[in-house]
Design a protein around this motif. Structure first.
Motif, PDB file in Angstrom:
ATOM      1  N   LEU A  66      35.454  71.278 110.584  1.00 38.80           N
ATOM      2  CA  LEU A  66      35.547  70.788 109.439  1.00 38.80           C
ATOM      3  C   LEU A  66      35.259  69.140 109.151  1.00 38.80           C
ATOM      4  O   LEU A  66      34.863  68.754 108.272  1.00 38.80           O
TER       5      LEU A  66
ATOM      6  N   ASP B 191      31.333  63.010 103.327  1.00 37.15           N
ATOM      7  CA  ASP B 191      32.613  62.700 102.699  1.00 37.15           C
ATOM      8  C   ASP B 191      33.851  62.415 103.289  1.00 37.15           C
ATOM      9  O   ASP B 191      34.218  62.667 104.421  1.00 37.15           O
TER      10      ASP B 191
ATOM     11  N   ASN C 244      36.767  62.583 104.076  1.00 38.12           N
ATOM     12  CA  ASN C 244      37.820  63.598 103.990  1.00 38.12           C
ATOM     13  C   ASN C 244      39.055  63.369 104.916  1.00 38.12           C
ATOM     14  O   ASN C 244      38.945  64.033 106.157  1.00 38.12           O
ATOM     15  N   TRP C 245      39.616  62.161 105.018  1.00 41.74           N
ATOM     16  CA  TRP C 245      40.538  61.960 106.008  1.00 41.74           C
ATOM     17  C   TRP C 245      41.561  63.027 106.402  1.00 41.74           C
ATOM     18  O   TRP C 245      42.180  63.099 107.740  1.00 41.74           O
TER      19      TRP C 245
ATOM     20  N   TYR D  37      44.123  56.038 105.091  1.00 42.66           N
ATOM     21  CA  TYR D  37      45.307  56.493 105.263  1.00 42.66           C
ATOM     22  C   TYR D  37      46.190  55.458 106.115  1.00 42.66           C
ATOM     23  O   TYR D  37      45.686  54.675 106.986  1.00 42.66           O
TER      24      TYR D  37
ATOM     25  N   VAL E  83      51.212  67.197 112.157  1.00 42.07           N
ATOM     26  CA  VAL E  83      51.029  67.002 110.790  1.00 42.07           C
ATOM     27  C   VAL E  83      51.437  68.188 109.785  1.00 42.07           C
ATOM     28  O   VAL E  83      50.666  69.093 109.656  1.00 42.07           O
TER      29      VAL E  83
ATOM     30  N   CYS F 282      50.393  65.628 103.927  1.00 45.27           N
ATOM     31  CA  CYS F 282      50.038  64.103 103.997  1.00 45.27           C
ATOM     32  C   CYS F 282      50.255  63.491 102.772  1.00 45.27           C
ATOM     33  O   CYS F 282      49.602  62.503 102.265  1.00 45.27           O
ATOM     34  N   THR F 283      51.556  63.764 102.073  1.00 44.83           N
ATOM     35  CA  THR F 283      51.930  62.990 100.963  1.00 44.83           C
ATOM     36  C   THR F 283      53.207  62.312 100.904  1.00 44.83           C
ATOM     37  O   THR F 283      53.808  62.006  99.806  1.00 44.83           O
ATOM     38  N   GLY F 284      53.549  61.880 102.248  1.00 45.00           N
ATOM     39  CA  GLY F 284      54.798  61.109 102.548  1.00 45.00           C
ATOM     40  C   GLY F 284      56.158  61.573 101.709  1.00 45.00           C
ATOM     41  O   GLY F 284      56.273  62.898 101.437  1.00 45.00           O
TER      42      GLY F 284
ATOM     43  N   ILE G   1      44.213  68.651 101.007  1.00 38.76           N
ATOM     44  CA  ILE G   1      45.327  67.579 101.355  1.00 38.76           C
ATOM     45  C   ILE G   1      45.467  66.422 100.765  1.00 38.76           C
ATOM     46  O   ILE G   1      44.286  65.788 100.347  1.00 38.76           O
ATOM     47  N   GLY G   2      46.461  65.768 100.906  1.00 37.88           N
ATOM     48  CA  GLY G   2      46.321  64.213 100.443  1.00 37.88           C
ATOM     49  C   GLY G   2      46.705  63.956  98.904  1.00 37.88           C
ATOM     50  O   GLY G   2      46.361  62.901  98.596  1.00 37.88           O
ATOM     51  N   HIS G   3      46.902  64.896  97.806  1.00 39.63           N
ATOM     52  CA  HIS G   3      47.006  64.602  96.639  1.00 39.63           C
ATOM     53  C   HIS G   3      48.409  65.014  96.269  1.00 39.63           C
ATOM     54  O   HIS G   3      48.985  65.911  96.600  1.00 39.63           O
TER      55      HIS G   3
ATOM     56  N   MET H 219      40.089  76.679 107.634  1.00 38.58           N
ATOM     57  CA  MET H 219      41.197  76.199 108.503  1.00 38.58           C
ATOM     58  C   MET H 219      41.879  77.339 109.230  1.00 38.58           C
ATOM     59  O   MET H 219      43.206  77.245 109.212  1.00 38.58           O
TER      60      MET H 219
ATOM     61  N   THR I  97      47.767  72.132 108.196  1.00 41.65           N
ATOM     62  CA  THR I  97      49.017  71.453 108.098  1.00 41.65           C
ATOM     63  C   THR I  97      49.720  72.475 107.310  1.00 41.65           C
ATOM     64  O   THR I  97      51.140  71.829 107.421  1.00 41.65           O
TER      65      THR I  97
ATOM     66  N   TYR J 244      32.498  70.275  99.858  1.00 42.30           N
ATOM     67  CA  TYR J 244      33.900  70.227  99.407  1.00 42.30           C
ATOM     68  C   TYR J 244      34.209  68.953  99.403  1.00 42.30           C
ATOM     69  O   TYR J 244      34.140  68.189 100.008  1.00 42.30           O
ATOM     70  N   THR J 245      34.840  68.591  98.025  1.00 44.09           N
ATOM     71  CA  THR J 245      35.286  67.239  98.100  1.00 44.09           C
ATOM     72  C   THR J 245      36.677  67.196  98.390  1.00 44.09           C
ATOM     73  O   THR J 245      37.469  67.794  98.271  1.00 44.09           O
ATOM     74  N   THR J 246      37.014  65.952  98.864  1.00 39.13           N
ATOM     75  CA  THR J 246      38.050  65.335  99.205  1.00 39.13           C
ATOM     76  C   THR J 246      39.320  65.638  98.113  1.00 39.13           C
ATOM     77  O   THR J 246      38.932  65.063  97.104  1.00 39.13           O
TER      78      THR J 246
END
Lengths: 396, 396
Positions: free
Chosen positions: A299, A308, A310-311, A340, B47, B77-79, B112-114, B178, B224, B394-396
């Motif tokens: 990935l 991308d 994509n972190w 990040y 994570v 990963c959104t805290g 992830i991350g949004h 994944m 995750t 695939y977009t972040t």
């Protein structure tokens, strides 16, 4: 094209003998005029090719006269016949040099599980011996004859002044597929005219592999044939001492580092490479495993293919690598853009970062995983449709 | 289409609230009319997404009333905001059921991350609650709403007679990318009307995961968010005892095994899967690691893509897996054709074996690595250009 600084006292040849259907060069011969000190680093695969078994038995050594390499056939998983063939290759070279078979090392790379066409190989060795020379073109010929699916030649050299005296180092390598740390399908031959003890040669061979070839991967598949050989014939009459060993080690790495990077860049189907630099781990070993795991994730590799940023894929790969990380202190920067910070996403412009990736052939990734002292890096290629096409069409 | 045997005492709904731009269903709600025993198995990634952290705190439990799942956003990963949002999802469901927030479990899957679009999610939960039902179509609606890039719905069920009394088990899952052992990006919810203690539920949840979901991989990237939940509401009034626990365990596996296989078969871009069965290892754990390493090799996966009987890639992957193998006693059989015997290739017709692979959607591989008692298996998908194309776009 830069000139190769060839160490004194070596001769080279590369010829085609018909192992490869393409009729490209497939037999490479490197000869030392005097017995050289030699050491090797080999694959950690338990399934090892016959030539690796022979080199393991014969190194370290103080009496190596030649390295013979064939490409196009790995002589791996070939049973007793494979052993006999690899020994015969050495025997034939030894006969031509009026030397002992134990003074010849052998490497093979190519398809697994096919017996070598020995009449062709024998003829090729004879032809190589007849065309040995000490010029740059001879060295390049030998370097070309070890390649398989590589797109480009991999050679490097250095001339270093140690205590006012000059020594030279040159190296050739091949890579392309089955590339993983622990000496993937890669062959590398490093030659120098410095004077080393076998103990020094073994130490330098290992430290060089750890700093360079063991930090690159293409597909994570450890090969049966990986071999890195270091030959030192002492022809410069410059001995390596405590005073100059640091400079010598740096020179060795300056020669092998670009070859290691070239292995990843020339990975099958690769368009772009990524240098994953991990810091803040609990130890260097932990950092290495994290960097390697990030670099191995399909990935992460496909995100690189698509430029991308994509972190999430990178951070989550660090999270399953194994070593303890501190998710709340984890930070990621790609090409200078922080994406990040301390466990939470930053506001960044995706298009800008994507363009920053697109602009590079070698993408810089800085991953902080906590506040420990451990750091390391790993260089990996992207995963493209070309890799898949190439390897799903490759015939057994 | 076979009929789902739904356990008594559960209601279901799946609705679209707009998390997914595609307007496909993205909120799934499963409600127990009475408090259920529940246990979970979660990702081993360090994570971890907010919903996983909440489920971990709340299981095992004897008072679970509902599981709410959203797809299209992993809330990973959104805290701190991610925690707040996941808790709010539970709180909202609890309010509608007149229950405690601690009695609600939550799962999320997607990017992830949004941050979650909470107004939409809240509206979705309300809508799902309003449309709860206990019919097959309701269950299927809930199952569809947990999917992401899956190409097909993943549901299974069983009706089993234990001591002359009937219990039912049903399960829904999602997979696609994944996917790796240790609960990759997969969600699975298993419900039963059998009566379990929390201790039993935890034991069954783990043994089921080990036997099924932990034996499949697509891309080796541990997510995750992976969660497998088992709910048992006791509505059948049939308790699980020493006498019938074996039968119950087998029924659980009969429901989850096809879902695990479907995860691999429905891996992103997958056209074919391979069941790597390893025997002769020194222990079952060794066999598992070898089978998993073979299944993870991109060279093995691309050989499967090309229906190429490239046994060298399989044997060499076994050699670098780590556990001790006996190369001289290593044998390989694909679809009944022996290709490698005691460390040497056999004479076989490549075209015949290639056709045998082509004829199967699930290819059978038997790998003997020595004479030890250890055996295990691993199911992996092929690696196609579609996987690469999909994941590099695939977009972040």
């Amino acid at each position: 094209m830069s000139t190769i600084r060839l160490p004194k006292g070596y001769r080279f040849a590369g010829v085609a003998c018909g192992i490869k259907a393409s009729e490209k060069p497939d037999v490479s011969l490197v000869v030392c005029d005097v017995p050289a000190v030699a050491s090797g680093v080999y694959t950690q695969n338990q399934v090892v090719a016959a030539p690796v078994q022979i080199c393991r038995q014969r190194t370290p050594s103080e009496t190596i006269r030649a390295v013979v390499t064939n490409s196009g056939n790995a002589n791996a998983c070939t049973g007793q016949q494979g052993q006999t063939d690899a020994l015969a290759m050495c025997q034939h070279v030894a006969g031509l040099l009026d030397s002992k078979p134990e003074s010849v090392l052998v490497m093979s790379t190519g398809v697994i599980g096919h017996h070598l066409p020995m009449p062709k190989v024998t003829e090729g060795i004879q032809k190589a011996h007849d065309s040995l020379g000490d010029q740059e073109e001879d060295f390049l010929g030998a370097a070309d004859a070890i390649l398989t699916t590589d797109l480009s030649r991999k050679v490097a050299s250095a001339e270093v002044s140690l205590d006012g005296q000059t020594i030279r180092i040159a190296a050739m390598a091949k890579g392309a597929g089955m590339i993983n740390p622990n000496m993937a399908t890669m062959l590398a031959l490093i030659i120098t005219d410095a004077k080393l003890t076998t103990k020094q040669a073994s130490r330098f061979a290992k430290s060089v592999a750890d700093a360079t070839f063991n930090r690159v991967s293409v597909d994570g598949h450890t090969s049966t044939n990986d071999t890195q050989l270091l030959l030192a014939n002492g022809a410069s009459e410059v001995a390596i001492t405590e005073a100059n060993e640091q400079a010598f080690q740096e020179a060795l790495i300056s020669v092998t580092q670009p070859l290691a990077i070239a292995l990843a860049a020339d990975g099958e189907g690769a368009e772009r490479i990524m240098n994953v630099q991990v810091s803040g781990a609990q130890s260097d070993e932990d950092a290495e495993l994290i960097a390697r795991t990030v670099g191995a994730s399909p990935l992460v590799k496909t995100a690189l293919t698509g430029c991308d940023p994509n972190w999430g894929r990178i951070v989550s790969a660090a999270g399953y690598a194994g070593p303890k990380i501190d998710p709340d202190r984890t930070c990621l920067t790609i090409e200078g853009h922080q994406l990040y910070h301390n466990g939470a996403p930053t506001a960044f412009d995706e298009a800008t970062v994507s363009q920053a990736i697109k602009d590079q052939k070698q993408v810089d990734v800085q991953l902080i995983v906590g506040s420990g002292p451990g750091k390391s890096n790993h260089i990996t290629s992207d995963l493209t449709t070309s890799y898949v096409t190439f390897n799903s069409e490759y015939t057994t």
